[in-house]
Design a protein around this motif. Structure first.
Motif, PDB file in Angstrom:
ATOM      1  N   LYS A 164       0.859  -1.193   0.000  1.00 23.56           N
ATOM      2  CA  LYS A 164       0.000   0.000   0.000  1.00 23.56           C
ATOM      3  C   LYS A 164       0.893   1.239   0.000  1.00 23.56           C
ATOM      4  O   LYS A 164       1.753   1.394   0.855  1.00 23.56           O
ATOM      5  N   ARG A 165       0.665   2.099  -0.994  1.00 23.48           N
ATOM      6  CA  ARG A 165       1.563   3.246  -1.176  1.00 23.48           C
ATOM      7  C   ARG A 165       0.770   4.521  -1.444  1.00 23.48           C
ATOM      8  O   ARG A 165      -0.413   4.486  -1.777  1.00 23.48           O
ATOM      9  N   ALA A 217      -5.417  -3.961   8.178  1.00 23.95           N
ATOM     10  CA  ALA A 217      -6.579  -3.068   8.066  1.00 23.95           C
ATOM     11  C   ALA A 217      -7.204  -3.119   6.671  1.00 23.95           C
ATOM     12  O   ALA A 217      -6.680  -3.742   5.742  1.00 23.95           O
ATOM     13  N   ILE A 218      -8.346  -2.459   6.547  1.00 22.29           N
ATOM     14  CA  ILE A 218      -9.016  -2.260   5.261  1.00 22.29           C
ATOM     15  C   ILE A 218      -9.249  -0.761   5.097  1.00 22.29           C
ATOM     16  O   ILE A 218      -9.718  -0.103   6.031  1.00 22.29           O
ATOM     17  N   GLY A 219      -8.925  -0.206   3.942  1.00 20.62           N
ATOM     18  CA  GLY A 219      -9.160   1.215   3.739  1.00 20.62           C
ATOM     19  C   GLY A 219      -8.655   1.686   2.387  1.00 20.62           C
ATOM     20  O   GLY A 219      -8.021   0.934   1.642  1.00 20.62           O
ATOM     21  N   GLU A 220      -8.941   2.941   2.080  1.00 16.19           N
ATOM     22  CA  GLU A 220      -8.544   3.519   0.805  1.00 16.19           C
ATOM     23  C   GLU A 220      -7.062   3.888   0.798  1.00 16.19           C
ATOM     24  O   GLU A 220      -6.535   4.400   1.791  1.00 16.19           O
ATOM     25  N   VAL A 221      -6.416   3.619  -0.316  1.00 18.03           N
ATOM     26  CA  VAL A 221      -5.032   4.021  -0.544  1.00 18.03           C
ATOM     27  C   VAL A 221      -4.928   4.555  -1.975  1.00 18.03           C
ATOM     28  O   VAL A 221      -5.849   4.387  -2.775  1.00 18.03           O
ATOM     29  N   ASP A 222      -3.794   5.173  -2.283  1.00 17.91           N
ATOM     30  CA  ASP A 222      -3.610   5.701  -3.631  1.00 17.91           C
ATOM     31  C   ASP A 222      -3.106   4.637  -4.604  1.00 17.91           C
ATOM     32  O   ASP A 222      -3.610   4.509  -5.721  1.00 17.91           O
ATOM     33  N   VAL A 223      -2.094   3.888  -4.168  1.00 17.25           N
ATOM     34  CA  VAL A 223      -1.372   3.006  -5.088  1.00 17.25           C
ATOM     35  C   VAL A 223      -1.299   1.587  -4.523  1.00 17.25           C
ATOM     36  O   VAL A 223      -0.981   1.387  -3.347  1.00 17.25           O
TER      37      VAL A 223
END
Length: 206
Positions: free
Chosen positions: A105-106, A134-140
């Motif tokens: 996750k980046r 965890a679960i969630g929004e990321v960019d890359v």
């Protein structure tokens, strides 16, 4: 084993291997769709060729140096089905020694973040606002494992073939974000990524 209870297909794209990879696939896995490219077309073009053959609703881009858990696809697809704005879904990657790989996750590598990363300061490069589980929004998300709908892939025209290897997953993630979708890190399942097994080990190329 991971697709035993799913309506799924496996497509292997071989970028002109110099060993007996293709014969091995034909002999041991005759149910697999094997695409034998006559030259090494690179990661982006190889995947675009493979995705063009996909019959299903969802695609999983998967590196050859990975091992998925038997529940990986069940868990990720169940989450995808209830997430209408999902663009790309990634999961937890661990290396062959069981260590979490932070590139799972980046953030978007802006010029400042990129310069810091080159200098050895990687705090802004990785999406550390989420824990590995965890679960969630990321960019890359990382190209070694990406799940997305084929319609989303086609909407952003897949991987940019100007990238031969490295950086194409950042570009695809960014295109998906710009198209209005959410990239989601799903840390409730993990795959092993041995890293580097599909890389051309050549100084001039590097």
């Amino acid at each position: 084993a991971a697709i035993a209870d799913l309506d799924a297909e496996i497509i292997v794209v071989d970028n002109h291997s110099v060993d007996d990879s293709c014969q091995m696939v034909k002999t041991l896995f005759p149910e697999v769709t094997l695409i034998e490219n006559k030259q090494n077309l690179g990661f982006s073009k190889g995947n675009n060729i493979g995705v063009a053959q996909v019959k299903g609703e969802y695609i999983c881009i998967l590196n050859p140096d990975t091992v998925v858990a038997e529940d990986t696809f069940k868990k990720t697809l169940a989450y995808a089905e209830v997430t209408p704005k999902m663009g790309i879904l990634g999961c937890q990657l661990i290396d062959g020694r069981g260590q979490f790989l932070p590139e799972s996750k980046r953030n978007i590598p802006t010029p400042i973040i990129s310069i810091k990363k080159v200098m050895g300061f990687s705090s802004g490069y990785y999406a550390n606002h989420l824990s590995p589980a965890a679960i969630g929004e990321v960019d890359v998300l990382v190209g070694a494992f990406m799940i997305l709908k084929k319609t989303v892939y086609e909407h952003v025209r897949g991987f940019d073939e100007d990238y031969f290897m490295y950086g194409e997953d950042i570009d695809l993630s960014y295109k998906v974000l710009k198209a209005g979708f959410q990239n989601i890190y799903f840390g409730e399942t993990a795959i092993i990524h041995y890293k580097g097994e599909s890389t051309l080990k050549d100084k001039a190329y590097a």
